[in-house]
Write a protein that holds these residues in place. Structure first.
Motif, PDB file in Angstrom:
ATOM      1  N   ASP A   6      -9.874 -55.766 -53.475  1.00 42.46           N
ATOM      2  CA  ASP A   6      -9.103 -56.955 -53.095  1.00 42.46           C
ATOM      3  C   ASP A   6      -8.322 -56.762 -51.795  1.00 42.46           C
ATOM      4  O   ASP A   6      -7.511 -57.619 -51.423  1.00 42.46           O
ATOM      5  CB  ASP A   6      -8.129 -57.315 -54.217  1.00 42.46           C
ATOM      6  N   THR A   7      -8.555 -55.655 -51.106  1.00 47.17           N
ATOM      7  CA  THR A   7      -7.831 -55.359 -49.868  1.00 47.17           C
ATOM      8  C   THR A   7      -8.715 -55.676 -48.672  1.00 47.17           C
ATOM      9  O   THR A   7      -9.533 -54.862 -48.241  1.00 47.17           O
ATOM     10  CB  THR A   7      -7.397 -53.884 -49.818  1.00 47.17           C
ATOM     11  N   MET A   8      -8.574 -56.872 -48.143  1.00 44.04           N
ATOM     12  CA  MET A   8      -9.328 -57.267 -46.959  1.00 44.04           C
ATOM     13  C   MET A   8      -8.645 -56.721 -45.705  1.00 44.04           C
ATOM     14  O   MET A   8      -7.418 -56.601 -45.637  1.00 44.04           O
ATOM     15  CB  MET A   8      -9.435 -58.790 -46.874  1.00 44.04           C
ATOM     16  N   ASN A   9      -9.460 -56.394 -44.706  1.00 42.74           N
ATOM     17  CA  ASN A   9      -8.969 -55.973 -43.391  1.00 42.74           C
ATOM     18  C   ASN A   9      -8.038 -54.767 -43.470  1.00 42.74           C
ATOM     19  O   ASN A   9      -7.026 -54.693 -42.758  1.00 42.74           O
ATOM     20  CB  ASN A   9      -8.271 -57.140 -42.687  1.00 42.74           C
ATOM     21  N   GLY A  10      -8.376 -53.813 -44.337  1.00 44.88           N
ATOM     22  CA  GLY A  10      -7.592 -52.597 -44.437  1.00 44.88           C
ATOM     23  C   GLY A  10      -7.823 -51.676 -43.255  1.00 44.88           C
ATOM     24  O   GLY A  10      -8.558 -51.997 -42.306  1.00 44.88           O
ATOM     25  N   GLU A  31     -18.091 -52.871 -43.775  1.00 44.80           N
ATOM     26  CA  GLU A  31     -19.117 -53.916 -43.822  1.00 44.80           C
ATOM     27  C   GLU A  31     -18.759 -55.054 -44.762  1.00 44.80           C
ATOM     28  O   GLU A  31     -18.995 -56.227 -44.464  1.00 44.80           O
ATOM     29  CB  GLU A  31     -20.439 -53.286 -44.256  1.00 44.80           C
ATOM     30  N   HIS A  32     -18.176 -54.752 -45.914  1.00 41.99           N
ATOM     31  CA  HIS A  32     -17.937 -55.771 -46.940  1.00 41.99           C
ATOM     32  C   HIS A  32     -16.506 -56.317 -46.941  1.00 41.99           C
ATOM     33  O   HIS A  32     -16.287 -57.445 -47.382  1.00 41.99           O
ATOM     34  CB  HIS A  32     -18.246 -55.202 -48.322  1.00 41.99           C
ATOM     35  N   LEU A  33     -15.544 -55.499 -46.491  1.00 40.26           N
ATOM     36  CA  LEU A  33     -14.143 -55.913 -46.589  1.00 40.26           C
ATOM     37  C   LEU A  33     -13.453 -56.049 -45.237  1.00 40.26           C
ATOM     38  O   LEU A  33     -12.246 -56.310 -45.179  1.00 40.26           O
ATOM     39  CB  LEU A  33     -13.365 -54.914 -47.468  1.00 40.26           C
ATOM     40  N   GLY A  34     -14.194 -55.854 -44.156  1.00 39.46           N
ATOM     41  CA  GLY A  34     -13.634 -56.081 -42.835  1.00 39.46           C
ATOM     42  C   GLY A  34     -12.652 -55.027 -42.358  1.00 39.46           C
ATOM     43  O   GLY A  34     -11.817 -55.314 -41.492  1.00 39.46           O
ATOM     44  N   TRP A  35     -12.746 -53.823 -42.898  1.00 41.29           N
ATOM     45  CA  TRP A  35     -11.817 -52.780 -42.494  1.00 41.29           C
ATOM     46  C   TRP A  35     -12.128 -52.275 -41.082  1.00 41.29           C
ATOM     47  O   TRP A  35     -13.276 -52.321 -40.620  1.00 41.29           O
ATOM     48  CB  TRP A  35     -11.877 -51.602 -43.462  1.00 41.29           C
ATOM     49  N   THR A  36     -11.080 -51.765 -40.420  1.00 41.25           N
ATOM     50  CA  THR A  36     -11.213 -51.102 -39.128  1.00 41.25           C
ATOM     51  C   THR A  36     -10.463 -49.784 -39.200  1.00 41.25           C
ATOM     52  O   THR A  36      -9.739 -49.516 -40.169  1.00 41.25           O
ATOM     53  CB  THR A  36     -10.637 -51.957 -37.992  1.00 41.25           C
ATOM     54  N   GLY A  37     -10.641 -48.960 -38.163  1.00 39.30           N
ATOM     55  CA  GLY A  37      -9.916 -47.696 -38.192  1.00 39.30           C
ATOM     56  C   GLY A  37     -10.336 -46.727 -37.125  1.00 39.30           C
ATOM     57  O   GLY A  37     -10.837 -47.111 -36.058  1.00 39.30           O
TER      58      GLY A  37
END
Length: 235
Positions: A6-10, A31-37
């Protein structure tokens, strides 16, 4: 994926990122939750592939340790097992692997994160540097970056936890050890909700309805099942 469903864009920091797909911990989050880093990887071939696969992220080609300076770095075979640990490098050489050494610049994780303008808190910090994981953590300011979850390789060349044991350091910062999956230790920061801790206390299993990517890629394209994000819910 179960804990962070449930953590989008983490935001993640992957130290020892290696391949952008195989054995990659952050690919699905991206890919699925929009994370960057931030992907940190000393091998130039892996670093180039990471840059191509994650153009919106920071990819830093660097060796990370407890303090800035110079040190001997051992390149093993195709880069997967490269290390700063001379004992481990000697063991690999005894196994017949190709080991080449060179002196490299060493920086700290703090320095890398400041240089790229990393954001805090870090949702996931993953460290896999083949034996010097405690040195990487020693160069991190927990008070500044506040990683919620730390996944760190704690084994040597066998399935037993070995010299790369960060348990005391992480517990001193209040982290709870939730899981040893046979290779990595999972740690959760103080103050996280009980449900979050429970989600990181069980290894990936049949209820998560997942297939390892190495199996998936061996199938002909017309035989590959559709990929669905369906992480197991504990409640």
């Amino acid at each position: 994926m179960r804990a962070f469903a449930d953590t989008m864009n983490g935001y993640f920091v992957d130290v020892g990122a290696a391949d952008p797909v195989l054995a990659n911990v952050v690919k699905n989050l991206s890919e699925h939750l929009g994370w960057t880093g931030v992907h940190i990887e000393p091998d130039p071939n892996f670093a180039d592939r990471l840059k191509n696969a994650y153009p919106g992220d920071h990819v830093v080609q660097a060796v990370v340790g407890a303090r800035a300076g110079r040190a001997e770095f051992f390149e093993v075979d195709d880069g997967w097992l490269s290390t700063m640990d001379p004992v481990r490098a000697a063991a690999y050489e005894d196994e017949g692997r190709t080991v080449n050494s060179r002196v490299v610049d060493v920086t700290t994780l703090d320095s890398v994160l400041h240089s790229v303008g990393a954001r805090a808190p870090i949702d996931l910090l993953k460290i896999d540097v083949e034996g010097t994981e405690p040195d990487v953590l020693a160069g991190l300011s927990f008070e500044t970056w506040k990683p919620r979850v730390v996944v760190v390789e704690t084994t040597t060349t066998t399935p037993r936890p070995g010299a790369a044991n960060c348990d005391d350091l992480l517990r001193a910062h209040g982290y709870t050890h939730t899981l040893f999956d046979g290779c990595n230790g999972f740690y959760v920061a103080p103050g996280e909700p009980r449900e979050f801790v429970e989600a990181l206390s069980v290894p990936a299993n049949v209820f998560d309805r997942y297939a390892p990517v190495i199996w998936f890629l061996q199938l002909d394209e017309d035989q590959r099942p559709p990929v669905r994000l369906a992480p197991r819910r504990l409640t």
